[in-house]
Write a protein that holds these residues in place. Structure first.
Motif, PDB file in Angstrom:
ATOM      1  N   ARG A   1       0.851  -1.188   0.000  1.00 38.33           N
ATOM      2  CA  ARG A   1       0.000   0.000   0.000  1.00 38.33           C
ATOM      3  C   ARG A   1       0.887   1.238   0.000  1.00 38.33           C
ATOM      4  O   ARG A   1       2.033   1.212   0.451  1.00 38.33           O
ATOM      5  CB  ARG A   1      -0.917   0.031   1.225  1.00 38.33           C
ATOM      6  N   TYR A   2       0.321   2.319  -0.508  1.00 38.62           N
ATOM      7  CA  TYR A   2       1.006   3.604  -0.557  1.00 38.62           C
ATOM      8  C   TYR A   2       0.193   4.607   0.254  1.00 38.62           C
ATOM      9  O   TYR A   2      -1.026   4.697   0.076  1.00 38.62           O
ATOM     10  CB  TYR A   2       1.089   4.114  -1.997  1.00 38.62           C
ATOM     11  N   ARG A   3       0.855   5.359   1.122  1.00 42.85           N
ATOM     12  CA  ARG A   3       0.174   6.448   1.824  1.00 42.85           C
ATOM     13  C   ARG A   3      -0.046   7.577   0.828  1.00 42.85           C
ATOM     14  O   ARG A   3       0.863   7.950   0.092  1.00 42.85           O
ATOM     15  CB  ARG A   3       1.025   6.990   2.973  1.00 42.85           C
ATOM     16  N   TYR A   4      -1.233   8.136   0.841  1.00 49.38           N
ATOM     17  CA  TYR A   4      -1.557   9.244  -0.055  1.00 49.38           C
ATOM     18  C   TYR A   4      -0.556  10.379   0.142  1.00 49.38           C
ATOM     19  O   TYR A   4      -0.071  10.964  -0.819  1.00 49.38           O
ATOM     20  CB  TYR A   4      -2.995   9.708   0.204  1.00 49.38           C
ATOM     21  N   SER A   5      -0.197  10.670   1.390  1.00 50.42           N
ATOM     22  CA  SER A   5       0.743  11.756   1.680  1.00 50.42           C
ATOM     23  C   SER A   5       2.124  11.463   1.081  1.00 50.42           C
ATOM     24  O   SER A   5       2.812  12.375   0.611  1.00 50.42           O
ATOM     25  CB  SER A   5       0.857  12.006   3.184  1.00 50.42           C
ATOM     26  N   ASP A   6       2.548  10.199   1.062  1.00 48.32           N
ATOM     27  CA  ASP A   6       3.840   9.844   0.473  1.00 48.32           C
ATOM     28  C   ASP A   6       3.812  10.010  -1.044  1.00 48.32           C
ATOM     29  O   ASP A   6       4.804  10.401  -1.655  1.00 48.32           O
ATOM     30  CB  ASP A   6       4.232   8.411   0.830  1.00 48.32           C
ATOM     31  N   VAL A   7       2.672   9.711  -1.650  1.00 52.25           N
ATOM     32  CA  VAL A   7       2.538   9.894  -3.097  1.00 52.25           C
ATOM     33  C   VAL A   7       2.604  11.385  -3.439  1.00 52.25           C
ATOM     34  O   VAL A   7       3.304  11.787  -4.377  1.00 52.25           O
ATOM     35  CB  VAL A   7       1.234   9.256  -3.625  1.00 52.25           C
ATOM     36  N   LEU A   8       1.914  12.204  -2.650  1.00 53.14           N
ATOM     37  CA  LEU A   8       1.970  13.657  -2.881  1.00 53.14           C
ATOM     38  C   LEU A   8       3.389  14.180  -2.682  1.00 53.14           C
ATOM     39  O   LEU A   8       3.859  15.026  -3.458  1.00 53.14           O
ATOM     40  CB  LEU A   8       1.011  14.382  -1.931  1.00 53.14           C
TER      41      LEU A   8
END
Length: 68
Positions: A47-54
């Motif tokens: 899974r990817y944290r949305y904040s890490d993607v941003l």
């Protein structure tokens, strides 16, 4: 339920859509340890944290330099 929407966990498919790449690209980045967004591995689940993607998007921005 997560109280902070930026901590939402995204699947590989959702992250690929957000970044405008295909899921195999993210898989390759993970496998070959290429620069990509941070991810969380829980057993076989990724899974990817949305904040890490941003954050990855922000760090990928390049300021153009005009010469002349």
């Amino acid at each position: 339920m997560l109280s902070n929407p930026t901590e939402t966990l995204l699947t590989t498919e959702e992250t690929a859509t957000l970044l405008g790449v295909k899921p195999p690209t993210l898989i390759a980045w993970r496998f070959y340890r290429k620069p990509g967004p941070r991810f969380i591995r829980m057993g076989r689940i990724v899974r990817y944290r949305y904040s890490d993607v941003l954050d990855f998007i922000e760090k990928s921005c390049v300021k153009s330099e005009v010469t002349g």
